[in-house]
Write a protein that holds these residues in place. Structure first.
Motif, PDB file in Angstrom:
ATOM      1  N   THR A  65       1.188  -0.646   0.040  1.00  0.00           N
ATOM      2  CA  THR A  65      -0.007   0.378  -0.021  1.00  0.00           C
ATOM      3  C   THR A  65       0.937   0.992   0.302  1.00  0.00           C
ATOM      4  N   THR A  86      -4.474   4.867   5.251  1.00  0.00           N
ATOM      5  CA  THR A  86      -4.485   4.263   4.613  1.00  0.00           C
ATOM      6  C   THR A  86      -4.012   3.250   5.616  1.00  0.00           C
ATOM      7  N   LEU A 134      -6.319  -1.604  -4.748  1.00  0.00           N
ATOM      8  CA  LEU A 134      -6.565  -0.327  -4.568  1.00  0.00           C
ATOM      9  C   LEU A 134      -6.893   0.464  -5.758  1.00  0.00           C
ATOM     10  N   CYS A 165     -10.500   0.950  -1.246  1.00  0.00           N
ATOM     11  CA  CYS A 165      -9.616  -0.429  -1.233  1.00  0.00           C
ATOM     12  C   CYS A 165     -10.662  -1.143  -0.211  1.00  0.00           C
ATOM     13  N   ALA A 180     -12.680   6.269   7.747  1.00  0.00           N
ATOM     14  CA  ALA A 180     -12.700   6.183   6.734  1.00  0.00           C
ATOM     15  C   ALA A 180     -13.971   7.327   5.981  1.00  0.00           C
ATOM     16  N   GLN A 222     -11.708   6.031   0.871  1.00  0.00           N
ATOM     17  CA  GLN A 222     -10.904   8.054   1.876  1.00  0.00           C
ATOM     18  C   GLN A 222     -11.274   9.037   0.703  1.00  0.00           C
TER      19      GLN A 222
END
Length: 653
Positions: free
Chosen positions: A542, A558, A581, A589, A621, A639
């Motif tokens: 990520t 995240t 993603l 996600c 989120a 997000q």
């Protein structure tokens, strides 16, 4: 002897036919009695009377007895009296046969238009040359109280030897507005038909007859016109005007009885159709409430839709459309049509649409969705069947999956402006049962447009469905030739011009999808083994993706949420975990695993080691959720991307 040979004083008592008995109505001409308004010539028969129906008192004349022969003269008068009595009785029988046949024809109508068409077919040309029906506006249903003041509006009329029926549009002619206390209204409420020369109706005759072009009569029709009230079981429903042409004898007194019977049977048919009219309105309202109020805004595809209810002369049907977001930015495109036009059709449409939404969120393949929808339709126990087309568009792989259950195939407008009717394997309609469905997979090119529709768009009384589909394909190509690519709203409006307002009797549902695709640079996708160290590996991947997208400011939050969701998946998964993603106007996600157990947020106690992961996701989120799939589940969160990074991402893409 002289007294014996003289005519009996009661010899002529049966020369006048007996009084009209209540009968029913039909297509043979009821004979008319001689009228003082006629020509007065012996043996004259009104025009339009079919052969075999003789008028009372208008048979072939016998030679007059010679003067000075009283016995022969008396015998001749007696025979004439008997002949006239026989002819009167025969004319009465013909009149009753006409009414009986007309009543049967009128009673065959199952709705308002068919009832009135039966009246027109029965009356023209046997009894009249022109028939106009004005109905009360609005019609009262059941025990409802009629609106006041009394308002009549032309519904339809028929004229000419062929009895061509013309329906009056809503604005074709202004309504007749006599007051409830006016002379004309009083005559109608008396329930008796009247001639056109009655003083009380002279003021409204012109207004009643004005909408008919080329009226075959003079401005003052007099006794060539009969106006009969249409009185139902409880209320006055309207009027029927019967008119004869100039070259035909005027109506006689007995014709008022015939008109009364015709009006009675017609009124009963109209009265029976009023609940259907209100049911159709309720069905339309129910159907509109069940259609989606808005279409989802999904990255990778743009959507537009149209819905047109059936024409005013028909009840609403069960057409519907839907667009359902699926995991991975995919979208399910649905269009269906419940066979039939009634409240039941609209209700079944709502049930099927709800079932499709439930099945779609299980992320089943299109053929599986139709299979389970077919099972559900059979469990509903309804006699109604339905057609349905179900498609899934994936903007990332740019592929399209389509399955068909007896529905017209979709049309694909390619980016180069060429149209194609997709050859989807046809399946049986929903509700038949026992027939497998097949899924067609094909490329969905970026910039292409898929059009899903119901048969009301391409099929009508004047053309078959295959001709309509070719016209639709040609219309799409014509629009794309003018504007490339055509805006979706413009495309939908252009497609609707294919409809013929005079021949359309079905509702229309239309769903258009423009394929925008999804740039591969904005997708990061991995499969991870369900091991204890997987959460750390997910954080590392990520971090790498966010740095590549220039979203370093979002890294801490995240990473934390990805770690919590992946840890929860590792606990229950037995197969590799999918981590994806997606960067659009938001950062999304998705973590998928093969466990059907959907996580639920709960309150952790002071001594608990876990139970706080989803609480953190809920706090950090903008949106999050879990979707149950046929192969497991997907937990996702989104997000907001800062505005300055959104523009950078758009430029990079």
């Amino acid at each position: 002897m002289r007294q014996v040979m003289e005519p009996h004083p009661r010899a002529d008592t049966n020369t006048v036919p007996p009084a009209q008995q209540p009968g029913e109505a039909a297509p043979r001409t009821p004979p008319s009695r001689p009228s003082s308004a006629g020509s007065g010539r012996s043996g004259e028969v009104p025009g339009g009377v079919p052969e075999g129906l003789r008028l009372p008192g208008r048979g072939a004349a016998r030679p007059a007895p010679a003067a000075g022969a009283p016995a022969e003269r008396g015998r001749g008068e007696a025979e004439r009296g008997r002949d006239e009595a026989d002819r009167g009785s025969e004319a009465q029988s013909d009149r009753l046969r006409f009414l009986d046949l007309a009543a049967r024809r009128i009673a065959r109508g199952v709705d308002l238009d068919e009832t009135l068409r039966g009246l027109y077919e029965a009356v023209i040309p046997a009894f009249a040359d022109v028939v106009l029906v004005h109905l009360r506006e609005p019609l009262a249903a059941g025990e409802g109280r009629p609106a006041e003041p009394l308002v009549l509006r032309l519904h339809s009329f028929a004229q000419g030897p062929e009895g061509v029926v013309t329906a009056a549009s809503a604005g074709a002619a202004g309504p007749v507005r006599p007051t409830v206390t006016g002379p004309f209204a009083e005559l109608l409420l008396a329930r008796q038909p009247v001639f056109g020369d009655v003083p009380e109706i002279e003021a409204v005759v012109t207004e009643l007859l004005e909408p008919v072009a080329g009226m075959p009569t003079t401005a003052a029709p007099g006794r060539r016109l009969i106006i009969a009230p249409l009185y139902g079981r409880r209320h006055l429903l309207g009027t029927v005007a019967l008119l004869r042409a100039v070259g035909r004898p005027a109506f006689a007194a007995d014709d008022l009885l015939v008109a009364a019977q015709l009006a009675t049977h017609t009124a009963l048919g109209v009265d029976a159709s009023v609940p259907s009219v209100h049911e159709a309105s309720a069905a339309d309202a129910l159907q509109l409430r069940m259609l989606p109020s808005s279409l989802p805004e999904t990255t990778g595809v743009r959507l537009a839709s149209r819905y047109l209810p059936a024409a005013e002369t028909s009840q609403g049907g069960g057409d519907w459309y839907d667009a359902i977001p699926l995991p991975g930015n995919r979208v399910a495109l649905v269009v269906g049509d419940v066979i039939g036009h009634s409240m039941t059709s609209a209700a079944m449409m709502g049930q099927l649409r709800t079932t499709v939404q439930t099945l779609a969120r299980l992320d089943l393949p299109p053929e599986e969705v139709l299979y389970h929808l077919d099972e559900q339709a059979q469990r509903l126990g309804s006699e109604h069947m339905a057609t349905c087309l179900y498609a899934i568009y994936d903007p990332i792989s740019q592929r399209l999956l389509v399955a068909d259950a007896g529905h017209p195939p979709p049309v694909l407008l390619h980016p180069d402006g060429s149209g194609e009717v997709l050859q989807v394997p046809p399946g049986a309609p929903i509700g038949v049962g026992g027939v497998p469905f097949q899924t067609l997979e094909l490329p969905a090119p970026t910039g292409g447009t898929l059009l899903l529709y119901t048969d009301g768009l391409v099929e009508s009384r004047n053309r078959d469905v295959w001709t309509g589909m070719e016209l639709l394909r040609g219309r799409l190509e014509a629009v794309a030739a003018r504007v490339a690519p055509p805006p979706l709203d413009m495309l939908c409006d252009a497609v609707l011009t294919l409809l013929d307002p005079d021949a359309r009797d079905d509702d229309v549902a239309l769903l258009a999808a423009r394929f925008d695709g999804f740039p591969p640079l904005n997708v990061a996708y991995w499969f991870l083994s369900p091991q204890p160290q997987t959460a750390g590996r997910a954080r590392q991947l990520t971090r790498r993706a966010l740095h590549r997208w220039g979203l370093g400011s979002m890294l801490d939050a995240t990473e934390l949420m990805v770690s919590e969701v992946v840890t929860n998946a590792v606990r229950y998964a037995s197969r590799p975990i999918a981590l994806r993603l997606l960067r659009t106007d938001v950062l999304r996600c998705e973590v998928g695993d093969d466990s059907p157990q959907v996580p639920r947020m709960r309150r952790a106690h002071a001594g608990d080691e876990g139970g706080r992961g989803l609480f953190l996701v809920d706090q950090l989120a903008v949106r999050w959720g879990a979707t149950l799939l046929s192969t497991g589940k997907v937990v996702w969160f989104e997000q907001e991307i800062p505005e300055e990074y959104r523009q950078q991402g758009a430029d990079a893409a």
